[in-house]
Scaffold this active site. Structure first.
Site, PDB file in Angstrom:
ATOM      1  N   SER A 167       0.398 104.586  -4.814  1.00 16.53           N
ATOM      2  CA  SER A 167      -0.949 104.534  -4.247  1.00 16.53           C
ATOM      3  C   SER A 167      -1.313 105.851  -3.587  1.00 16.53           C
ATOM      4  O   SER A 167      -2.489 106.124  -3.370  1.00 16.53           O
ATOM      5  CB  SER A 167      -1.034 103.454  -3.179  1.00 16.53           C
ATOM      6  OG  SER A 167      -0.734 102.214  -3.714  1.00 16.53           O
ATOM      7  N   HIS A 176      -2.684 105.525 -11.734  1.00 22.09           N
ATOM      8  CA  HIS A 176      -2.892 104.640 -10.589  1.00 22.09           C
ATOM      9  C   HIS A 176      -3.865 103.508 -10.915  1.00 22.09           C
ATOM     10  O   HIS A 176      -5.053 103.727 -11.093  1.00 22.09           O
ATOM     11  CB  HIS A 176      -3.401 105.475  -9.400  1.00 22.09           C
ATOM     12  CG  HIS A 176      -3.573 104.677  -8.154  1.00 22.09           C
ATOM     13  ND1 HIS A 176      -4.590 104.876  -7.262  1.00 22.09           N
ATOM     14  CD2 HIS A 176      -2.858 103.632  -7.649  1.00 22.09           C
ATOM     15  CE1 HIS A 176      -4.487 104.024  -6.277  1.00 22.09           C
ATOM     16  NE2 HIS A 176      -3.448 103.246  -6.483  1.00 22.09           N
ATOM     17  N   GLU A 210      -6.795 105.863 -12.182  1.00 26.19           N
ATOM     18  CA  GLU A 210      -6.826 107.289 -11.862  1.00 26.19           C
ATOM     19  C   GLU A 210      -5.676 107.977 -12.600  1.00 26.19           C
ATOM     20  O   GLU A 210      -4.530 107.526 -12.532  1.00 26.19           O
ATOM     21  CB  GLU A 210      -6.668 107.494 -10.350  1.00 26.19           C
ATOM     22  CG  GLU A 210      -7.859 106.965  -9.562  1.00 26.19           C
ATOM     23  CD  GLU A 210      -7.688 107.067  -8.046  1.00 26.19           C
ATOM     24  OE1 GLU A 210      -8.706 107.127  -7.350  1.00 26.19           O
ATOM     25  OE2 GLU A 210      -6.543 107.055  -7.544  1.00 26.19           O
ATOM     26  N   ASN A 218      -8.345 105.635  -2.884  1.00 27.25           N
ATOM     27  CA  ASN A 218      -7.628 105.308  -1.639  1.00 27.25           C
ATOM     28  C   ASN A 218      -7.879 106.346  -0.553  1.00 27.25           C
ATOM     29  O   ASN A 218      -7.892 106.008   0.637  1.00 27.25           O
ATOM     30  CB  ASN A 218      -6.118 105.211  -1.893  1.00 27.25           C
ATOM     31  CG  ASN A 218      -5.732 103.886  -2.530  1.00 27.25           C
ATOM     32  OD1 ASN A 218      -6.541 102.973  -2.626  1.00 27.25           O
ATOM     33  ND2 ASN A 218      -4.502 103.795  -2.984  1.00 27.25           N
TER      34      ASN A 218
HETATM   35  N1  3HC Z   1      -5.819  87.005 -14.071  1.00 25.23           N
HETATM   36  C1  3HC Z   1      -6.824  86.397 -14.740  1.00 25.23           C
HETATM   37  N2  3HC Z   1      -7.964  85.976 -14.148  1.00 25.23           N
HETATM   38  C2  3HC Z   1      -8.082  86.181 -12.821  1.00 25.23           C
HETATM   39  C3  3HC Z   1      -7.073  86.817 -12.053  1.00 25.23           C
HETATM   40  C4  3HC Z   1      -5.898  87.227 -12.741  1.00 25.23           C
HETATM   41  N3  3HC Z   1      -4.878  87.861 -12.129  1.00 25.23           N
HETATM   42  N4  3HC Z   1      -7.487  86.878 -10.764  1.00 25.23           N
HETATM   43  C5  3HC Z   1      -8.716  86.320 -10.711  1.00 25.23           C
HETATM   44  N5  3HC Z   1      -9.068  85.899 -11.946  1.00 25.23           N
HETATM   45  C6  3HC Z   1     -10.335  85.261 -12.361  1.00 25.23           C
HETATM   46  C7  3HC Z   1     -10.619  83.980 -11.609  1.00 25.23           C
HETATM   47  O1  3HC Z   1      -9.987  82.897 -12.231  1.00 25.23           O
HETATM   48  C8  3HC Z   1     -12.141  83.882 -11.730  1.00 25.23           C
HETATM   49  O2  3HC Z   1     -12.516  83.391 -12.990  1.00 25.23           O
HETATM   50  P1  3HC Z   1     -13.909  82.541 -13.181  1.00 25.23           P
HETATM   51  O3  3HC Z   1     -15.012  83.407 -12.651  1.00 25.23           O
HETATM   52  O4  3HC Z   1     -13.993  82.345 -14.671  1.00 25.23           O
HETATM   53  O5  3HC Z   1     -13.678  81.293 -12.414  1.00 25.23           O
HETATM   54  C9  3HC Z   1     -12.578  85.338 -11.721  1.00 25.23           C
HETATM   55  O6  3HC Z   1     -11.411  86.113 -12.005  1.00 25.23           O
HETATM   56  C10 3HC Z   1     -13.134  85.729 -10.380  1.00 25.23           C
HETATM   57  O7  3HC Z   1     -12.200  85.389  -9.362  1.00 25.23           O
HETATM   58  P2  3HC Z   1     -12.560  84.618  -8.025  1.00 25.23           P
HETATM   59  O8  3HC Z   1     -13.631  83.589  -8.285  1.00 25.23           O
HETATM   60  O9  3HC Z   1     -11.276  84.163  -7.410  1.00 25.23           O
HETATM   61  O10 3HC Z   1     -13.121  85.705  -7.048  1.00 25.23           O
HETATM   62  P3  3HC Z   1     -14.079  86.968  -7.203  1.00 25.23           P
HETATM   63  O11 3HC Z   1     -15.339  86.660  -7.924  1.00 25.23           O
HETATM   64  O12 3HC Z   1     -14.184  87.514  -5.814  1.00 25.23           O
HETATM   65  O13 3HC Z   1     -13.272  88.018  -8.103  1.00 25.23           O
HETATM   66  C11 3HC Z   1     -11.851  89.903  -7.698  1.00 25.23           C
HETATM   67  C12 3HC Z   1     -11.950  88.391  -7.818  1.00 25.23           C
HETATM   68  C13 3HC Z   1     -12.205  90.536  -9.042  1.00 25.23           C
HETATM   69  C14 3HC Z   1     -10.419  90.236  -7.338  1.00 25.23           C
HETATM   70  C15 3HC Z   1     -12.886  90.377  -6.616  1.00 25.23           C
HETATM   71  O14 3HC Z   1     -12.724  89.657  -5.440  1.00 25.23           O
HETATM   72  C16 3HC Z   1     -12.774  91.846  -6.308  1.00 25.23           C
HETATM   73  O15 3HC Z   1     -13.274  92.687  -7.023  1.00 25.23           O
HETATM   74  N6  3HC Z   1     -12.119  92.134  -5.171  1.00 25.23           N
HETATM   75  C17 3HC Z   1     -11.869  93.528  -4.768  1.00 25.23           C
HETATM   76  C18 3HC Z   1     -10.593  93.967  -5.394  1.00 25.23           C
HETATM   77  C19 3HC Z   1     -10.249  95.363  -5.012  1.00 25.23           C
HETATM   78  O16 3HC Z   1     -10.952  96.025  -4.274  1.00 25.23           O
HETATM   79  N7  3HC Z   1      -9.127  95.839  -5.533  1.00 25.23           N
HETATM   80  C20 3HC Z   1      -8.638  97.174  -5.207  1.00 25.23           C
HETATM   81  C21 3HC Z   1      -7.616  97.071  -4.148  1.00 25.23           C
HETATM   82  S1  3HC Z   1      -6.974  98.647  -3.677  1.00 25.23           S
HETATM   83  C22 3HC Z   1      -5.756  98.941  -4.795  1.00 25.23           C
HETATM   84  O17 3HC Z   1      -5.389  98.124  -5.581  1.00 25.23           O
HETATM   85  C23 3HC Z   1      -5.149 100.307  -4.769  1.00 25.23           C
HETATM   86  C24 3HC Z   1      -3.728 100.237  -4.314  1.00 25.23           C
HETATM   87  O18 3HC Z   1      -3.202 101.544  -4.437  1.00 25.23           O
HETATM   88  C25 3HC Z   1      -3.549  99.786  -2.898  1.00 25.23           C
END
Ligand code: 3HC
Length: 391
Positions: A123, A144, A156, A195
């Site tokens: 990260s 990334h 990235e 990040n």
């Molecule tokens: N596999 C398959 N499907 C999945 C899944 C997975 N692992 N996780 C969630 N889904 C599906 C759900 O089943 C749902 O499907 P549906 O709409 O058909 O019912 C759909 O995705 C949407 O999920 P939710 O209804 O639970 O919730 P959201 O609409 O909020 O979507 C999310 C989930 C896409 C994760 C959204 O909340 C989001 O974009 N969150 C922000 C994530 C983010 O910012 N990530 C970056 C983090 S920082 C990082 O990773 C960097 C590292 O270096 C730290």
């Protein structure tokens, strides 16, 4: 460069939160994957998360092939040698502990083919420093992904000091081949783009808690009501409190003391409050995602403060030549599923307005990192935006 012609087999090191998702995405794109972890139970958990995710997508008609065909391309293995010996590409996604990564890459260097490309999903850590563990710094880069890899579009591609142009181009093509959007990070700085831009807002969030300005739920309710898919504390739980803690420790060492993680964060790690993966963090995750009560949105929080500190950091990245404003906007939108990037917001604001608030935040929280970037101080934001084609 055609990634599909050059890369057939991929070794993903680590079956955890990121590793299992990366293995899944690669297998979905048709690559053969060896997923390696150090204990059978970690491999079993990773495989079961992949299966659940594939079955979920299959039931919604989102897969081009049966879930079992995709699953059949992923081989869980305990031996590092077996995982990497015939791999064309290694993607490392083991815990964020520098010495552990160095040790692992050293071993990979012994077992892998000469032309195998090494990448790290770190990260934050320096790709250049990690590449020094190997005899192939020209074939070493950062790749990334964002959590969850199966849904997040951004990857990235980070250039270390010695990464060859050929390897950068190949990895950019590889990212496209797995259906993701690559952003080139041309300078290896802590946190890269997405990040790094959000790093000062993590400090601001923890400062808000430390100073008792508002509670996590009050902040999250406010930010969710402004259109963010997750509240920032919910996201911290989702990424992992331990990961966030290690990231801040790394920034403290490499960027400066303002990033020192507060004691309460260390306490959460020590007591196993690691967020979603341990069932408890800022929220209780034992029954799935927490319900955030939007009526708790706090007027004590000004969402623009997060924008200001992020715009400031984004401007600093452009000043350092890390990426273009366009790539920074893309990274923030696709890495965090946000509607706007920092420069798309900044173009409607004035340097004076941003700088004045940044000075106040720097004073109130005692953090130099909030002080305005040179471009903002000199009132040259619109000049910079014009130079890069922003209207
Ligand atoms: N596999 C398959 N499907 C999945 C899944 C997975 N692992 N996780 C969630 N889904 C599906 C759900 O089943 C749902 O499907 P549906 O709409 O058909 O019912 C759909 O995705 C949407 O999920 P939710 O209804 O639970 O919730 P959201 O609409 O909020 O979507 C999310 C989930 C896409 C994760 C959204 O909340 C989001 O974009 N969150 C922000 C994530 C983010 O910012 N990530 C970056 C983090 S920082 C990082 O990773 C960097 C590292 O270096 C730290």
């Amino acid at each position: 460069m055609d990634a599909k012609a050059r890369i057939k087999k991929i070794a993903v090191l680590g079956a955890g939160l990121m590793g299992h998702g990366i293995a899944e995405v690669c297998a979905m794109a048709g690559y053969e994957v060896a997923m390696r972890d150090i204990k059978q139970e970690f491999l079993d958990k990773g495989m079961s998360m992949i299966k659940d995710s594939l079955v979920k997508m299959e039931s919604k008609g989102k897969l081009k092939e049966p879930a079992n065909t995709i699953l059949g391309r992923i081989k869980p293995v305990l031996s590092l040698e077996e995982a990497v010996k015939d791999a064309d590409l290694i993607i490392e996604a083991i815990p964020e502990i520098f010495d552990l990564k160095v040790q692992t890459f050293k071993e990979c260097d012994r077992f892998a083919k000469r032309d195998c490309i090494f990448t790290s999903n770190t990260s934050t850590m320096s790709i250049t420093e990690l590449s020094k563990a190997t005899e192939r710094p020209d074939r070493f880069a950062g790749l990334h992904f964002f959590n969850p890899p199966v849904l997040m579009k951004l990857v990235e591609v980070i250039r270390g000091e010695k990464t060859s142009n050929e390897v950068m181009d190949l990895l950019v093509d590889f990212v496209k081949s797995i259906g993701k959007v690559p952003v080139r990070v041309e300078k290896d700085v802590p946190g890269f783009i997405a990040n790094r831009v959000t790093a000062p807002s993590s400090v601001l969030l923890l400062g808000i808690i430390e100073k008792g300005v508002a509670t996590p739920e009050e902040v999250d309710a406010k930010m969710k009501s402004m259109g963010q898919p997750m509240g920032p504390f919910e996201l911290m739980d989702y990424v992992g409190i331990d990961t966030q803690y290690h990231i801040l420790q790394y920034y403290e060492k490499t960027i400066g003391p303002d990033y020192k993680p507060p004691e309460f964060l260390e306490e959460m790690v020590k007591t196993g409050k690691l967020g979603a993966k341990s069932g408890k963090g800022w929220y209780d995750w034992s029954k799935g995602r927490p319900e955030i009560d939007l009526s708790k949105a706090s007027e004590k929080i000004n969402p623009m403060d997060f924008m200001f500190v992020e715009i400031n950091e984004a401007v600093k990245l452009v000043e350092m030549g890390v990426a273009t404003p366009q790539d920074i906007d893309t990274a923030l939108k696709l890495g965090y599923n946000r509607p706007f990037g920092p420069f798309e917001i900044a173009k409607n604001l004035s340097d004076v307005e941003i700088s004045a608030r940044l000075e106040e935040l720097a004073k109130f929280y005692g953090k130099k990192i909030f002080e305005p970037a040179k471009t903002l101080k000199e009132g040259k934001l619109s000049e910079l935006l014009k130079k890069f084609g922003y209207e």
